[in-house]
Scaffold this motif. Structure first.
Motif, PDB file in Angstrom:
ATOM      1  N   LYS A  35      -5.473  47.227  80.356  1.00 53.04           N
ATOM      2  CA  LYS A  35      -6.291  47.798  79.274  1.00 53.04           C
ATOM      3  C   LYS A  35      -7.530  48.487  79.839  1.00 53.04           C
ATOM      4  N   ALA A  36      -8.117  47.903  80.863  1.00 53.98           N
ATOM      5  CA  ALA A  36      -9.332  48.469  81.449  1.00 53.98           C
ATOM      6  C   ALA A  36      -9.049  49.716  82.289  1.00 53.98           C
ATOM      7  N   HIS A  37      -7.994  49.684  83.101  1.00 52.70           N
ATOM      8  CA  HIS A  37      -7.739  50.787  84.035  1.00 52.70           C
ATOM      9  C   HIS A  37      -6.835  51.877  83.485  1.00 52.70           C
ATOM     10  N   ASN A  38      -5.845  51.523  82.678  1.00 54.43           N
ATOM     11  CA  ASN A  38      -4.876  52.497  82.165  1.00 54.43           C
ATOM     12  C   ASN A  38      -5.116  52.857  80.709  1.00 54.43           C
ATOM     13  N   LYS A  39      -6.132  52.281  80.103  1.00 55.21           N
ATOM     14  CA  LYS A  39      -6.383  52.435  78.666  1.00 55.21           C
ATOM     15  C   LYS A  39      -5.153  52.033  77.857  1.00 55.21           C
ATOM     16  N   ALA A  40      -4.526  50.954  78.288  1.00 52.67           N
ATOM     17  CA  ALA A  40      -3.321  50.447  77.625  1.00 52.67           C
ATOM     18  C   ALA A  40      -3.680  49.853  76.264  1.00 52.67           C
ATOM     19  N   ARG A  41      -2.729  49.898  75.345  1.00 53.16           N
ATOM     20  CA  ARG A  41      -2.906  49.332  74.014  1.00 53.16           C
ATOM     21  C   ARG A  41      -2.126  48.032  73.927  1.00 53.16           C
ATOM     22  N   LEU A  42      -2.696  47.061  73.201  1.00 53.70           N
ATOM     23  CA  LEU A  42      -2.063  45.752  73.040  1.00 53.70           C
ATOM     24  C   LEU A  42      -1.856  45.467  71.565  1.00 53.70           C
ATOM     25  N   ILE A  43      -0.621  45.131  71.203  1.00 47.04           N
ATOM     26  CA  ILE A  43      -0.270  44.759  69.837  1.00 47.04           C
ATOM     27  C   ILE A  43       0.226  43.320  69.882  1.00 47.04           C
ATOM     28  N   VAL A  44      -0.385  42.447  69.082  1.00 46.91           N
ATOM     29  CA  VAL A  44      -0.007  41.034  69.040  1.00 46.91           C
ATOM     30  C   VAL A  44       0.497  40.705  67.638  1.00 46.91           C
ATOM     31  N   ALA A  56      -6.621  41.952  71.444  1.00 44.64           N
ATOM     32  CA  ALA A  56      -5.638  42.950  71.019  1.00 44.64           C
ATOM     33  C   ALA A  56      -6.300  44.133  70.323  1.00 44.64           C
ATOM     34  N   ASP A  57      -5.662  45.289  70.447  1.00 41.62           N
ATOM     35  CA  ASP A  57      -6.081  46.470  69.693  1.00 41.62           C
ATOM     36  C   ASP A  57      -5.594  46.372  68.257  1.00 41.62           C
ATOM     37  N   VAL A  58      -4.399  45.811  68.086  1.00 44.58           N
ATOM     38  CA  VAL A  58      -3.820  45.599  66.762  1.00 44.58           C
ATOM     39  C   VAL A  58      -3.309  44.166  66.697  1.00 44.58           C
ATOM     40  N   TYR A  59      -3.764  43.421  65.692  1.00 40.12           N
ATOM     41  CA  TYR A  59      -3.291  42.054  65.468  1.00 40.12           C
ATOM     42  C   TYR A  59      -2.569  42.010  64.132  1.00 40.12           C
ATOM     43  N   VAL A  60      -1.313  41.559  64.142  1.00 40.81           N
ATOM     44  CA  VAL A  60      -0.495  41.485  62.936  1.00 40.81           C
ATOM     45  C   VAL A  60      -0.226  40.008  62.648  1.00 40.81           C
ATOM     46  N   PRO A  61      -0.946  39.417  61.685  1.00 44.09           N
ATOM     47  CA  PRO A  61      -0.750  37.998  61.373  1.00 44.09           C
ATOM     48  C   PRO A  61       0.398  37.793  60.393  1.00 44.09           C
ATOM     49  N   ILE A  62       1.604  37.639  60.907  1.00 47.86           N
ATOM     50  CA  ILE A  62       2.764  37.460  60.030  1.00 47.86           C
ATOM     51  C   ILE A  62       2.739  36.076  59.395  1.00 47.86           C
TER      52      ILE A  62
END
Length: 73
Positions: A35-44, A56-62
């Motif tokens: 996330k810091a070096h590649n500007k990666a996105r995280l979806i949880v 996370a960039d996007v958190y989906v609380p199912i």
């Protein structure tokens, strides 16, 4: 399947779904580095707000034990 840490470090997006705390915390260091070096996105996607969800960039609380319309016959 668990990917090698080199793959995780070089990825540009991630999705973590219902991971155990122990397993996710071991890989979370590589995800945060990407996330810091590649500007990666995280979806949880998880019913619980976990450590992974906190970064996370996007958190989906199912909701658990929910029947989807396609599986209800």
């Amino acid at each position: 399947m668990t990917n090698h840490w080199v793959d995780i470090k070089n990825a540009d997006s991630f999705s973590i779904m219902g991971a155990t705390r122990r397993g996710a915390s071991l890989r979370l260091q590589w995800v945060t580095e990407a996330k810091a070096h590649n500007k990666a996105r995280l979806i949880v996607v998880d019913p619980r707000f976990t450590r992974s969800a906190s970064v996370a960039d996007v958190y989906v609380p199912i909701r658990t034990a929910r029947i989807s319309p396609s599986s209800a016959a």
